[in-house]
Write a protein that holds these residues in place. Structure first.
Motif, short mmCIF file in Angstrom:
data_model
loop_
_atom_site.label_atom_id
_atom_site.label_comp_id
_atom_site.label_asym_id
_atom_site.label_seq_id
_atom_site.Cartn_x
_atom_site.Cartn_y
_atom_site.Cartn_z
N ALA A 80 8.38 8.46 25.97
CA ALA A 80 9.36 7.76 25.14
C ALA A 80 8.66 6.92 24.07
CB ALA A 80 10.25 6.88 26.00
N PHE A 81 7.56 6.27 24.44
CA PHE A 81 6.82 5.44 23.48
C PHE A 81 6.28 6.29 22.34
CE2 PHE A 81 3.11 3.08 21.97
CZ PHE A 81 3.66 1.82 21.79
N VAL A 82 5.71 7.43 22.67
CA VAL A 82 5.15 8.32 21.64
C VAL A 82 6.26 8.89 20.76
CG1 VAL A 82 4.00 10.55 21.31
CG2 VAL A 82 3.05 8.89 22.90
N LEU A 83 7.35 9.33 21.37
CA LEU A 83 8.44 9.95 20.61
C LEU A 83 9.12 8.95 19.67
CD1 LEU A 83 9.47 12.81 20.55
CD2 LEU A 83 11.19 12.18 22.22
N VAL A 84 9.43 7.77 20.16
CA VAL A 84 10.07 6.77 19.30
C VAL A 84 9.08 6.23 18.28
CG1 VAL A 84 11.28 4.55 19.26
CG2 VAL A 84 11.78 6.20 21.04
N GLY A 85 7.81 6.09 18.67
CA GLY A 85 6.79 5.68 17.70
C GLY A 85 6.65 6.69 16.57
N TYR A 86 6.68 7.96 16.91
CA TYR A 86 6.66 9.02 15.89
C TYR A 86 7.87 8.90 14.97
CZ TYR A 86 7.17 13.75 14.01
OH TYR A 86 7.35 14.82 13.17
N ALA A 87 9.03 8.64 15.55
CA ALA A 87 10.24 8.51 14.75
C ALA A 87 10.15 7.30 13.81
CB ALA A 87 11.47 8.37 15.65
N LEU A 88 9.62 6.19 14.30
CA LEU A 88 9.47 5.01 13.45
C LEU A 88 8.49 5.26 12.31
CD1 LEU A 88 9.38 2.19 16.14
CD2 LEU A 88 11.17 2.60 14.44
N ALA A 125 14.42 12.12 2.65
CA ALA A 125 15.22 11.15 3.41
C ALA A 125 16.37 11.84 4.14
CB ALA A 125 15.76 10.07 2.48
N GLY A 126 17.05 12.75 3.47
CA GLY A 126 18.16 13.46 4.11
C GLY A 126 17.70 14.35 5.24
N GLY A 127 16.62 15.07 5.00
CA GLY A 127 16.07 15.94 6.05
C GLY A 127 15.60 15.13 7.25
N TRP A 128 14.98 13.99 6.99
CA TRP A 128 14.51 13.16 8.10
C TRP A 128 15.68 12.54 8.85
CZ3 TRP A 128 11.17 13.12 11.52
CH2 TRP A 128 11.00 12.04 12.36
N LEU A 129 16.77 12.20 8.16
CA LEU A 129 17.95 11.67 8.85
C LEU A 129 18.48 12.68 9.87
CD1 LEU A 129 20.13 9.74 6.26
CD2 LEU A 129 19.20 8.90 8.41
N VAL A 130 18.50 13.94 9.50
CA VAL A 130 18.96 14.97 10.42
C VAL A 130 17.99 15.09 11.60
CG1 VAL A 130 19.38 17.45 10.68
CG2 VAL A 130 20.22 16.24 8.66
N CYS A 131 16.68 15.12 11.31
CA CYS A 131 15.69 15.19 12.39
C CYS A 131 15.77 13.97 13.29
CB CYS A 131 14.28 15.30 11.81
SG CYS A 131 13.95 16.86 11.01
N LEU A 132 15.94 12.80 12.69
CA LEU A 132 16.02 11.56 13.45
C LEU A 132 17.25 11.55 14.36
CD1 LEU A 132 14.55 8.85 13.73
CD2 LEU A 132 16.05 7.95 11.96
N ALA A 133 18.36 12.02 13.85
CA ALA A 133 19.58 12.07 14.67
C ALA A 133 19.39 12.98 15.87
CB ALA A 133 20.75 12.54 13.82
N VAL A 134 18.77 14.13 15.66
CA VAL A 134 18.54 15.07 16.77
C VAL A 134 17.51 14.49 17.74
CG1 VAL A 134 17.57 17.33 17.34
CG2 VAL A 134 19.20 17.10 15.47
N LEU A 135 16.44 13.92 17.20
CA LEU A 135 15.36 13.38 18.02
C LEU A 135 15.84 12.23 18.90
CD1 LEU A 135 12.23 13.59 18.39
CD2 LEU A 135 12.06 11.74 16.74
#
Length: 158
Positions: free
Chosen positions: A72-80, A115-125
Motif C-alpha cells: 500500500a505504501f509503494v502503490l500510494v507513493g507511486y500515485a502521489l 492530467a486527464g489520463g492520469w486522473l483516469v489511472c488514479l481513479a482506477v488505482l
C-alpha cells in the motif's frame, strides 16, 4: 453532483490510512520496544480505527501486516509522485521540446492529455488495488485485536 464528493472523500481517506499504516506501524513498534505500549496502542487505534491494542498485538500486527503495508505504501507513493508529475507537467517540462509529446503541439493540449489520463489511472488505482489492500489491513487489525475467547471455535474466514 453531490454524491461524488463523499465518494472522493472516502477514497482519499482510505488511501491515506493505507499509506500511513507502514510508518505508523513502525513507529508503534519503536514505541512498544522503548517501553511505551500505551502510546503505541493509541497510535494504532488512531490509524486503524479499532481498539483493544496491547504491546504484543502491535508487534504482531506489524509483522503480519508488513506485506500489505509495504504494498500500500509503494502503490500510494507511486500515485502521489505521478500526480505531482502529471498535474505539474508545464512546470517540469516547459523548457523541453513538448511539441512531439502526447497532446502536442501546444502545452495546453499536452497538459490536458497528461492530467486527464492520469486522473483516469488514479481513479482506477485508488478505487481497486488500494481499496483491496486497505480492506486487508482492516481485516488484519480486527483479527489481531479480537477477543480470543469471543472468537474461539469460529472458523477463519478468508
Amino acid at each position: 453532483m453531490p454524491p461524488i464528493r463523499p465518494a472522493v472523500r472516502s477514497t482519499v481517506r482510505t488511501a491515506a490510512r493505507a499509506f500511513l499504516a507502514l510508518p505508523a506501524g513502525l513507529a508503534a513498534v519503536v514505541l512498544t520496544l522503548t517501553g511505551q505500549p500505551g502510546r503505541a496502542a493509541r497510535l494504532q487505534a488512531r490509524i486503524t480505527g479499532t481498539h483493544g491494542w496491547t504491546g504484543g498485538r502491535v508487534l504482531g500486527r506489524a509483522v503480519l501486516g508488513l506485506p500489505l503495508d509495504a504494498a500500500a505504501f509503494v502503490l500510494v507513493g507511486y500515485a502521489l509522485f505521478n500526480s505531482v508529475r502529471n498535474f505539474g507537467y508545464p512546470v517540469w517540462y516547459l523548457d523541453t521540446d513538448y511539441h512531439q509529446a502526447w497532446g502536442g503541439p501546444t502545452m495546453a493540449g499536452v497538459w490536458a492529455v497528461h492530467a486527464g489520463g492520469w486522473l483516469v489511472c488514479l481513479a482506477v488505482l485508488l478505487h481497486w488495488p488500494v481499496r483491496w489492500l486497505a480492506r486487508g489491513q482492516q481485516a488484519l487489525a480486527r483479527r489481531v485485536t479480537a477477543d480470543p475467547e469471543a472468537t474461539a471455535g469460529t472458523p477463519l474466514r478468508v
